[in-house]
Structures are given as C-alpha cells and as structure tokens.
Design an enzyme around this catalytic site. Structure first.
Site, PDB file in Angstrom:
ATOM      1  N   GLY B 236      35.554  20.731  76.791  1.00  0.00           N
ATOM      2  CA  GLY B 236      35.821  20.739  78.538  1.00  0.00           C
ATOM      3  C   GLY B 236      35.626  19.316  78.886  1.00  0.00           C
ATOM      4  O   GLY B 236      36.501  19.553  80.294  1.00  0.00           O
ATOM      5  N   GLY B 504      28.978  12.498  79.704  1.00  0.00           N
ATOM      6  CA  GLY B 504      27.828  11.700  79.995  1.00  0.00           C
ATOM      7  C   GLY B 504      27.303  11.326  77.862  1.00  0.00           C
ATOM      8  O   GLY B 504      26.815  10.149  78.623  1.00  0.00           O
ATOM      9  N   ARG B 627      22.021   6.268  65.279  1.00  0.00           N
ATOM     10  CA  ARG B 627      21.769   7.419  64.100  1.00  0.00           C
ATOM     11  C   ARG B 627      22.335   8.168  64.564  1.00  0.00           C
ATOM     12  O   ARG B 627      22.272   8.606  65.193  1.00  0.00           O
ATOM     13  CB  ARG B 627      20.195   7.396  63.984  1.00  0.00           C
ATOM     14  CG  ARG B 627      19.526   6.552  62.846  1.00  0.00           C
ATOM     15  CD  ARG B 627      19.799   6.195  61.592  1.00  0.00           C
ATOM     16  NE  ARG B 627      19.184   4.686  61.204  1.00  0.00           N
ATOM     17  CZ  ARG B 627      19.903   4.700  60.026  1.00  0.00           C
ATOM     18  NH1 ARG B 627      20.504   4.812  58.929  1.00  0.00           N
ATOM     19  NH2 ARG B 627      19.524   2.777  59.542  1.00  0.00           N
ATOM     20  N   PRO B 631      26.953  14.047  60.025  1.00  0.00           N
ATOM     21  CA  PRO B 631      28.462  12.365  59.855  1.00  0.00           C
ATOM     22  C   PRO B 631      28.717  13.913  59.761  1.00  0.00           C
ATOM     23  O   PRO B 631      30.564  13.262  60.803  1.00  0.00           O
ATOM     24  CB  PRO B 631      28.246  12.073  58.300  1.00  0.00           C
ATOM     25  CG  PRO B 631      27.125  12.586  57.718  1.00  0.00           C
ATOM     26  CD  PRO B 631      26.377  13.724  58.911  1.00  0.00           C
ATOM     27  N   THR B 633      30.270  16.451  62.085  1.00  0.00           N
ATOM     28  CA  THR B 633      30.289  17.060  63.106  1.00  0.00           C
ATOM     29  C   THR B 633      31.011  16.171  63.920  1.00  0.00           C
ATOM     30  O   THR B 633      31.580  15.874  65.517  1.00  0.00           O
ATOM     31  CB  THR B 633      29.319  17.575  64.140  1.00  0.00           C
ATOM     32  OG1 THR B 633      28.070  16.824  63.862  1.00  0.00           O
ATOM     33  CG2 THR B 633      29.193  19.008  63.529  1.00  0.00           C
ATOM     34  N   GLN B 637      33.730  14.982  66.507  1.00  0.00           N
ATOM     35  CA  GLN B 637      34.057  14.022  67.421  1.00  0.00           C
ATOM     36  C   GLN B 637      36.007  13.143  67.674  1.00  0.00           C
ATOM     37  O   GLN B 637      36.011  12.475  68.373  1.00  0.00           O
ATOM     38  CB  GLN B 637      32.990  13.679  68.262  1.00  0.00           C
ATOM     39  CG  GLN B 637      31.938  14.087  68.642  1.00  0.00           C
ATOM     40  CD  GLN B 637      32.183  14.810  70.003  1.00  0.00           C
ATOM     41  OE1 GLN B 637      34.084  15.102  70.454  1.00  0.00           O
ATOM     42  NE2 GLN B 637      31.142  14.569  70.941  1.00  0.00           N
ATOM     43  N   LYS B 699      22.633   7.463  70.149  1.00  0.00           N
ATOM     44  CA  LYS B 699      22.725   6.789  71.692  1.00  0.00           C
ATOM     45  C   LYS B 699      24.354   7.730  72.110  1.00  0.00           C
ATOM     46  O   LYS B 699      24.654   7.674  72.730  1.00  0.00           O
ATOM     47  CB  LYS B 699      23.322   5.756  70.723  1.00  0.00           C
ATOM     48  CG  LYS B 699      23.121   4.456  70.962  1.00  0.00           C
ATOM     49  CD  LYS B 699      22.760   2.813  70.621  1.00  0.00           C
ATOM     50  CE  LYS B 699      22.422   2.336  70.896  1.00  0.00           C
ATOM     51  NZ  LYS B 699      23.547   0.711  70.091  1.00  0.00           N
ATOM     52  N   GLU B 703      31.862   9.945  73.735  1.00  0.00           N
ATOM     53  CA  GLU B 703      32.809   9.653  74.806  1.00  0.00           C
ATOM     54  C   GLU B 703      32.963   8.193  74.344  1.00  0.00           C
ATOM     55  O   GLU B 703      34.602   7.868  74.578  1.00  0.00           O
ATOM     56  CB  GLU B 703      32.512   9.192  76.716  1.00  0.00           C
ATOM     57  CG  GLU B 703      32.519  10.487  77.343  1.00  0.00           C
ATOM     58  CD  GLU B 703      31.483   9.811  78.428  1.00  0.00           C
ATOM     59  OE1 GLU B 703      31.659  10.502  79.389  1.00  0.00           O
ATOM     60  OE2 GLU B 703      30.570  10.167  78.061  1.00  0.00           O
TER      61      GLU B 703
END
Ligand SMILES: Cc1cc2nc3c(=O)[nH]c(=O)nc-3n(C[C@H](O)[C@H](O)[C@H](O)COP(=O)(O)OP(=O)(O)OC[C@H]3O[C@@H](n4cnc5c(N)ncnc54)[C@H](O)[C@@H]3O)c2cc1C
Ligand code: SF4
Lengths: 323, 736
Positions: B236, B504, B627, B631, B633, B637, B699, B703
């Site tokens: 997306g 976000g 944290r 690790p 996935t 990213q 966190k 992005e």
C-alpha cells in the site's frame, strides 16, 4: 477488451492465407506485445492467428553465417552465437526481463511497436496510431523520442535491442507473403515516418517473417552491445550502441556502428563508420567516431542529452572491442 | 521463552507462497455465482466539463448490465475530512456532476457479466468535454501559492532570520522532489454486496474502519450496516490509506444492480485512483559557525494539492525542527492548486519528502566547511527535541551513527569529491540522518482461549504484507503465556475489535499494545478462575503468585504445583474464555516527552562518469525504533524501505505533460521502480532501546526504513562526481 477470435496454424502457407486477406487479423507469436496492444486498443484485431506451432524454431550456424528461425528460443544461449556474434547475445540479454524473454520470439521482437508514451495511451493524439490526429510527443514529453530519422509527423523510437545488433551485423529478415518470399535488410524493415508514420514497416499485411539470416563477416566476432537506461535492467534504452569491427594489423578495415533508442528504426551511424575505417582503434579515433555518430542529430526539448550520450556511448562501446 | 524478539517466520507465509492466501481481487471464491464486474471510464482531460456521454454502443454491447454516469448515479453525502483521511471532499465529485478536476477522474462506470465484456463496453463509451486550460504543474501555479488555512506550521524556534544573519557560513539552496506513485503490486480491488440488511465490502485498504465510516456517511447508512473486510494486502505504501473513489463507485454499482460487484483498477488507473506523493520545491537556508554548529535552519516549501480539495493535505516540513539542535528554526509551506489527484501520504508524507532538502543541505554545509558529514551531524546532535523543548522519550541516534559508520567503514572515506575510484567508476560515500515521529492509534484487541488450549487474537487492523499477523501472534502469545504455535491471529474485518489505520508507522505499536493488554487481561481472568477453583492445584494461591510458562500455570517457587490452561477450562466446563484490551495512545497535548524513532543511512554508489549511470553498491542502515518485535520481518521492512529510497533518489518520477496536465508514464514500464539489479546488499542494524514512555517500547519501522535513504544516495553521488543534483531523481542525463 475487444472480443477477438483465436486460431492456431501449422504451416507457413496456411498462416499467410489466413492473415493476408483479413485486415483485422494479426499473427501472435510470444504474445508479450500483441496482447497488450489488443487489450489497450492500440491495434484493432478481431482475429489472432497463433504461429507458435510453425517449424521456425531452429538456430543453424554454418560457414555462411547464422540462420535464426522466427520462433527460435533463447538465441542468446546458443554457444556459437555467444562466441562468434557476441553483440547479438548481449543485445538479447539487455532486452526486457528473463520472464519476457522466456516467452518472446525474434520475429515478434522485430515487430514490436514504439514505446512512445503517446502511442501507448490511446487517449492521446498520435499520428502513428491514428493518422492525422497529431503527434503528442513533438511538443510534449519527448525525453525518450528520436533525434534521428523523425519528421514533423512522428519522432518515435523503435525499441528493439535485437534489431540494433542485427543491423550492425548486416542481417536480413526472410519473409513469406501472398506474393512469395523475399529478403529485407533489418535496417530497412521499419519505415521512416515521413508523412505517413502509421505505415510502420515495409511488410505487406500478412507477410510473415520466417527467419533471420546473419551473414558470416569479419567483424561479427569482435562486436559489442552497450545499452544505457534509466535503471539497471528491464528498461528500454535511452541510447544503445552495437559496434562490430574488423581490425587487422592495427587498423580498422571495416566496421558497423548502429544506434538504438534514437530513431524510428535501428540507426546505422555511417558517418561514424567512415570516420573509423582506416584508422587504428584508439582513444582519438573512438572519440572522433562518437562525434561523427552524433552529427546531424535533431534533438527536441527534453532529449538534448541524447546527443552527448550517443557520442560517449559509441566511444565506450568501441573501447570494449579494443584489444 | 519469550516470542517477542524472535525472528519468527511470517505466520501467513505458507498461505502466500502456495497461492492459498485470497487477496481481495480473488474474493469471494465461494458464493461468487452472481458476481459481476465493473470497469471505470476515466476522464481524458484534466479540467473542464462533460458535455455529452454517448453510451448507446456501450449499452448495446454484450453482457452489459448497468452504466453509471453523473446523471443516474446515486446522490452522495459529503464526508467530513476528519472522518476519513485523504481527499474527502472528492466524494462530492464522484459521478455527481459534470465537472472534471483531474485527468483520470471517473466519469462513467460500466457493469457487465464478465470483466472482458465490461472492459470492452467501457472502451465504447464516448465522452465529450469542454476542456479548459488546467494548471499542470506546481511551477505554473507558483505565483498563486497560498498558505494552508488548516495546518499551523510546526512551532518555530528562536528567530531564523537573526540566526542566519549571525552565521559565519550560509548555505542557500533549492531542491525539488517529484510527484511519485506508490505502486503496490496489488492494484485497488473492491467487491461489494449490497442488501437491505448489510453492505459487505471486500477491499484492499490500509484502513477498514475508514472505509466503513466513509461509505456509511456518503450513502447515508449506519456504520453497523457496513462490514469491511481486507485480509491480505499486496502492499500500500500510503496509497491505500486514503479515502478514494474505487470503493465508492463499486458500492454504487452494487446498489444499483443488486448484484455482487467487483472493480479492480488497472495499472494505468492506479495513477489517478488513490493520489500520489506531492511534487515539492524546498528552499533551505542553513546558517552555521565555522565549526559547523548550526545557528539557523530555514526551510520554505511549496507543494501541490489538487484543484478540488479544500484542505491541503499535509505539511512536509513538520519534522524539520527535529533532527538538529539549531537555536533558530523556521519552516513554512505554501500550496499550489494543480489539476492532479489529491496528494496522499507515501511512506512518510513528512520526513520522507521534507528532510530530503535538509539532509542534502547538511551535506553541502559539510563540504563547504570541510567537516566530515557525519561529524557535522554529531556536532549538531539535539539533546532534547528542539521543536517542543521536551526531553526525548529515548534516543539512540548517536549509537546509530556510531554502529552504522563502523559497519560501513565510514572513517576510510576520503573527503574529497571524485577522489575514490574503482576502475572506470567513481566511488562515492554518502550518509544522512533519519527521524520519524513515533505514535500509535486507539486500538482494541480480543484474545480468546479455547478448551483445547489454543488461542486466537483478533484486531480489526490490516496486514500490508509487513508482518502484522506475525507480531500480533508473538505479542499475544507472550502476554497469555502460551507458545506461538498455540496462538492464531485474525485481522482485517470490521466485525473484529476496532483497529486503526495501517499507516504512519503506527501499526506495530498500536497492535502490539492492544494485543498485550488483551492477552494479559485474559491470563489474569483465567488465573482468577483457577485460584478460586477447589479442584485446581492453584486453589487458594494469590493471583500475583501464579506464573505462566508455555501454557502451564504454576505457583511461584513451586513448579510442581500447577496445571495447564486447557485443564482449567475443561474442569470448569468452559468452552472458551476471552478478554479484551484497549490501547489508548498518550495525548499529544500536554506531552512531557518527545517520542521519535531515529536512523542513519550510509551508502556507496558507483558512477560511470562518461555515461552518467549510478549504481548503489552497498547500503547500511542503522535504526533505533525502540524494541524490535521480530528481527526478521523488521529486516524485510528495512530492505523494502531502502529499495524505495533508491527509487526516490535515482529512478522514480511521475511525468506530466505540461500542456494538458496528463500523466505520460502511467505504466510499470514507463515509471521505473527499482528492479533487483538496482538493489545491492542491504545491511540493517537495529539499535535497541527500552522506552518507558511507549508501551512495549515499539516505535514503528515502516517509514524510518526509507527516510534518509534518498538524500544519502544523492550525497554519495556528489561525493563521487563533485556534481550536486538538486532535482530528484538523479537519472543519467543529469550527470552527463
Ligand atoms: C515490460 C516489457 C519490457 C520490454 N523491454 C524490452 C527491451 O528492453 N528491449 C526489447 O528489445 N524489447 C523489449 N520488450 C519487448 C519484447 O521484446 C517484445 O514484446 C517481444 O519481443 C515480442 O515478441 P513476441 O513473440 O511476444 O511477439 P507478439 O506479441 O506475439 O507479436 C508482436 C507483433 O509481431 C507480430 N509478429 C510476431 N511474429 C511475427 C512473425 N513471425 N511474422 C510477422 N509478424 C509477426 C505480431 O502480429 C505482433 O504485431 C519488452 C516487453 C515488455 C512487455
Ligand atoms: S512520436 Fe510518433 S508515435 Fe509518438 S505521438 Fe508522435 S506520432 Fe505518435
């Protein structure tokens, strides 16, 4: 999508007999191009005639040269092609992606249509697709368009990499039409647009490409294909160059330099060939050939960079065939 | 053993690689007998009026059931912008009147029995327009740029003009970033069944609850009447996060035909279906002392917004005051109305665009001062958030710098441009800082435990393909105290407890917080049952003394005194026990800490100086995102984020014809996303931190994974060539 009928044929004769009389019929080989064109409406085909069962798949290499069937698979992997005609293998490998190459055919590759943005989106004006509608690219986003061979009616680029390499090898297409067989130099297969850009090739409707002949030559073995594009792979050329040289006793006796990404057909840079012939192959002669190759270019608003790119690409490609 | 922190393989991975996962365009499989297909006819002018629609040929074509235009379309109610995200007011426009505001706007929808028939009939619809001259690009409208009526700029710090006046060195540069499209592999797909009782919508969306609420409002239904399902998504990147026309027109078609209708946008239509990253011009002025300490940052941006949307979308300079401790910071943005689809977020609408100029200008300042770019950033490290003045909730940026630089070999860098070579190639090393606000959304979860000891965690969230299913499973399994093999995740359905949007970088934080609360609540609930149960070995124990491990509950200090979850449920004749958890994010107002994720990109490029081609040959990205739940996935990213950054830096731009405001490269072959050959080895380093102010210290990574990559590459190209390209993407022609 527009409904169409689909038939298969098993002989060259019946293929030609089916397509020639029917202006709305089209051959389909690998289908990687024609299906997109039908789906998006660039060509109005009511009938697709599948030629994949025709016995045109062989690759033969002999003393007289190379004979490639119009439906030959993976020409780039043939050991003789790799050894004696490197420019050919390199051009094929620089084209499309492995997935597309698994499907496509040499005949279909030569007859793929331009990738001009305005041609490919049927809602834009395009003389090539719709005679008299105007040319979207002339004053539009023409970064990818031609700097040679264009006209005020069309500045399309032919996107085939294979055709550029074949042009540098003096190859000819063998065809079979309703009127019989003929041989057409690859360089002349596509027409320059002039006032009739919609007449894209010199082929009659229904004329079938049966194979490609690459004559034996003294320059084929020392050849190279260079392609510059916007990403590392799977993109059409901004500029590409096929070079083939015959160097004896330190002097270029004969050579071919053909350009891709710059003209409506593979573009022989004859001035560059003349500049190089009789010269030793060195930095100075390479640069001179590059300059000559770019001479006479007619760039447009967004493709001025192609002039310098041609110069450099020719010089670089020649450096790859230097000892 | 704790599942959180383990590199668990995607729990739905097998379904996906075997083709068993049903994406939206595959649905429904079972009851699809009355399924029919819709195809949109889209405007071929960017501004004007529809003067006539000749649909005779189309209506007469085989299989056609319905043809919808603004004349017969159901009337829609406007959707307030606060209810949905994105071009809300566009709902007024979809087939409601004869106005055209952007090329690609739907002007008719054909419904037919097969996709082929619908596509063919759509090509037969003849639409005539009275075209008007559109504003094609930002540059054309720049004189009419206006200030946003809605968004206040982020707090300004000090007085930027004074800071610039006091500076020993001022860098004043203007950068442009192009419009870009998201290009998820899966195009927008929607299937709607509309009955008197319920409207059921299968849709590829990043926010099922928004689609539910938006459709309810625009069609005058109660939200409970609308059920939205989105189980698997093929990406997306923000493009499926906004309110957009495909779901609206599919719902219209379902209502008018009474059939189940599916609409899948074509790749070409994707260029106007969901909006794009805005085109921007960013002027940056950095003032510094000779030692590199910043005295001021001033950033003045202009971005485009659509001609019809009355609320400019977002403020790309919002994070500009965050990375560096300048005493004077100001950032402004004006907007230009362009005849384009409304911009929507794309993998950080703020930092992913607005920090490109800041990070490039920092590199220019470093070169100007002869200070190492990394050292310059260290000297300007912010001990607190310069914008709010608040302390960081946690901040691992310095460690990102240090570990990233070490892994990359940054100290070996020769600072002189054009000084490093590899044969014919010029080698360049560049770096950049990345920051991203760390937030979360209100999210509810339910965990249910069955008498067989198996459990399920449910959240009405979405999995973009990033691993949401997997991390939900891990967190809920730990919270309940069962092995991951006994926990299953369900998401993507508005019948499930309400989840937020998958954008976000909020999803992991939101989902993990809610799953944990629900799992812990359920654990406590079962413990209460057990300690009150005479038949249980735990009978009479204090609930606080009961521990759970691997589905086995026991009394602290005596492992032999215990039993399994399943035994408790069975003895108490309970089929299942469940509990919910509600995550409420800390309010932004009155915050006492600033919550941000941090990162540092280090990259190597090789440039062919003759031909202008650039290849990224190595990339190291160090990230502090609290944290890491998984690790594996997480690393995926980062790989995806860096690949997008490569595209932003080198290959991607949406090209518009200046004469008619129409996109000319609306295809996958014309718009160049990076291919494998463009992507080097990507090394992801996670600098982990406990953050007492963030539940689970999560966190979010979505992005920060891409922020910083593009400017690092642009900086490396400068280092390689000595040439500064301030206009992305850096294609070969710009380096000739
Ligand atoms: C995404 C993408 C990227 C690509 N990138 C490149 C690239 O970088 N370089 C490159 O060179 N090409 C590229 N191509 C084009 C690709 O090479 C062509 O699609 C392919 O070669 C066409 O071959 P085909 O057999 O599939 O042709 P088809 O699609 O079957 O046919 C194409 C046309 O040729 C006609 N035809 C086919 N065979 C014959 C015959 N024997 N005689 C007469 N007419 C015939 C058909 O009627 C049709 O009009 C790309 C294609 C795609 C889809
Ligand atoms: S350049 Fe040729 S193909 Fe392109 S728009 Fe003009 S006429 Fe059509």
């Amino acid at each position: 999508m527009r409904p169409f009928s689909y038939t298969t044929v098993s002989s060259v004769r019946s293929a030609v007999l089916q397509v020639s009389p029917d202006p709305k019929a089209q051959y389909v080989a690998g289908a990687t191009e024609v299906l997109n064109l039908v789906r998006e409406g660039q060509i109005a085909a009511d009938r697709l005639v599948d030629i994949r069962a025709l016995p045109l798949t062989s690759i033969r290499a002999g003393a007289d040269g190379l004979h490639i069937g119009a439906l030959a698979r993976h020409v780039e992997n043939h050991p003789v092609v790799r050894r004696d005609y490197p420019v050919l293998a390199q051009a094929l490998l620089a084209g499309a992606s492995p997935q597309v190459r698994n499907m496509f055919t040499p005949g279909g590759n030569l007859l793929q249509r331009t990738r001009c943005s305005y041609y490919r989106d049927v809602s834009f004006a395009c003389n090539r697709r719709e005679p008299g509608s105007g040319c979207g690219a002339l004053e539009g986003n023409n970064r990818y368009n031609a700097i040679f061979g264009g006209s005020d009616h069309c500045i399309a680029v032919h996107p085939s990499d294979l055709a550029v390499a074949l042009t540098a090898l003096d190859a000819v297409a063998r065809t079979q039409g309703p009127a019989g067989a003929r041989a057409i130099p690859i360089e002349e297969l596509h027409r320059l647009p002039g006032e009739e850009p919609h007449r894209e090739t010199v082929l009659e409707h229904g004329e079938l490409i049966t194979g490609i002949d690459v004559p034996a030559s003294r320059f084929a073995a020392r050849s190279h294909y260079l392609k510059i594009r916007d990403r590392a792979s799977f993109a059409f050329a901004l500029v590409s160059v096929a070079v083939a040289v015959d160097v004896r006793r330190g002097v270029v006796r004969d050579c071919r330099i053909a350009l891709g990404g710059v003209a409506p057909r593979p573009w022989r840079a004859r001035a560059a060939e003349a500049a190089l012939t009789g010269k030793p192959l060195n930095e100075a002669s390479r640069r001179a050939a590059g300059k000559a190759a770019a001479s006479g270019a007619v760039p447009r608003r967004h493709n001025r960079f192609k002039v310098a790119m041609v110069e450099r690409a020719v010089a670089r490609a020649l450096s790859e065939v230097e000892d | 053993m704790s599942a959180v922190g383990q590199p668990l393989a995607r729990v739905e991975g097998r379904l996906k690689v075997t083709g068993a996962a049903r994406y939206t365009a595959d649905l429904p499989q079972d009851d699809g007998k009355d399924l029919v297909h819709a195809v949109a006819v889209c405007a071929t002018v960017a501004k004007g009026r529809i003067t006539s629609i000749d649909a005779r040929q189309a209506r007469a074509a085989g299989g056609v059931l319905e043809l919808i235009t603004h004349r017969n379309a159901p009337r829609l109610r406007p959707v307030p912008a606060q209810e949905v995200f994105g071009p809300a007011h566009e709902t007024l426009l979809v087939l409601q009147d004869d106005r055209v505001h952007y090329s690609g706007q739907p002007v008719a929808v054909v419904v037919a029995d097969t996709l082929e028939n619908a596509t063919h009939a759509a090509s037969l619809v003849r639409v005539e327009y009275a075209a008007e001259r559109p504003v094609a690009t930002l540059f054309e409208g720049i004189d009419d740029a206006f200030d946003s009526p809605r968004h206040a700029p982020p707090a300004t710090v000090g007085d930027a003009d004074r800071g610039l006046a006091e500076a020993a060195v001022v860098i004043d540069r203007t950068y442009t970033t192009p419009a870009q499209h998201h290009h998820p592999m899966e195009t927008m797909a929607t299937t709607v069944r509309w009955t008197a009782e319920e409207v059921t919508v299968h849709v590829s969306t990043q926010t099922i609850s928004m689609i539910r609420d938006g459709l309810a409002t625009t069609f005058g239904l109660r939200p409970e009447q609308v059920r939205v399902v989105s189980e698997f998504l093929g990406g997306g990147f923000g493009g499926k996060g906004a309110w957009c026309w495909p779901s609206v027109v599919t719902a219209m078609a379902a209502r008018l035909t009474g059939r189940q209708v599916r609409l899948v946008t074509t790749r070409r239509q994707m260029f106007a279906a969901t909006g794009q990253r805005p085109h921007s011009v960013q002027r940056v002025r950095l003032g510094a002392r000779r030692d590199g300490v910043l005295t001021a940052i001033a950033q003045d941006c202009v971005g485009d917004t659509s001609a019809f949307y009355d609320t400019p979308p977002f403020f790309i300079g919002a994070a500009t005051p965050v990375p560096y401790a300048a005493p004077n910071i100001r950032t402004t943005q004006r907007f230009v109305r362009v005849n384009c689809q409304t911009p929507v977020p794309m993998r950080s609408p703020v930092e992913g665009v607005g920090l490109v100029s800041i990070e490039s200008a920092m590199d220019e300042l470093a070169a100007e001062l002869g200070v190492d770019p990394l050292e310059l950033r260290r000297r300007n490290y912010a001990e607190r958030d310069p914008n709010s003045g608040l302390p960081w909730s946690s901040n691992g940026l310095l460690e990102c710098y240090e570990r990233g630089a070490r892994r990359f070999g940054w100290p070996e860098r020769n600072p002189k441009p054009r000084s490093m070579r590899d044969g014919r190639y010029l080698v360049g090393w560049g770096m950049a800082t990345a920051v991203r606000h760390a937030g979360s959304d209100p999210t509810s979860a339910l965990v249910r435990l069955g008498a067989d000891g198996r459990a399920v965690v449910q959240i009405g969230s979405q999995d973009l393909g990033t691993g949401t299913f997997t991390i939900m499973t891990q967190v809920a399994a730990d919270a309940l105290g069962v092995p991951v093999a006994m926990m299953r995740a369900e998401l993507g359905d508005t019948d499930l407890p309400n989840g937020g949007g998958s954008f976000g970088s909020h999803t992991a934080a939101s989902v993990a917080a809610a799953a944990r609360l629900a799992g812990e609540a359920l654990r406590a609930k079962v413990i209460r049952i057990a300690v009150a149960d005479d038949g249980s070995p735990l009978s009479g124990a204090s609930p606080d003394d009961v521990l759970v491990d691997d589905g086995y509950l026991f009394v602290r200090g005596d492992r032999s005194r215990g039993e399994r979850y399943a035994q408790i449920l069975r003895r108490n004749r309970l089929q299942a026990v469940d509990a919910t958890g509600e995550h409420t994010p800390p309010p932004r107002e009155g915050a006492t800490v600033a919550r941000w994720a941090f990162g540092a990109d280090f990259t190597e490029v090789k440039v062919d100086p003759e031909l202008g081609t650039v290849r990224v040959t190595r990339h190291v990205k160090a990230i502090e995102a609290g944290r890491i739940i998984n690790p594996r996935t997480a690393r995926s990213q980062v790989i995806g984020g860096v690949v997008m950054g490569i595209g932003q830096a080198l290959t991607e731009a949406t090209e518009v014809d200046r004469r008619d405001a129409r996109i000319t490269n609306a295809s996958f072959w014309g718009y160049h996303v990076p291919v494998n050959a463009d992507v080097p080895d990507i090394d992801a380093i996670f600098v982990e931190r406990d953050d007492p102010h963030i539940p689970g210290s999560v966190k979010g990574l979505g992005e920060i994974a891409t922020i910083g990559t593009a400017p690092a590459i642009a900086n490396a190209v400068f280092h390689a060539t000595g040439k500064r390209v301030r206009d992305l993407p850096i294609t070969p022609d710009k380096l000739l």
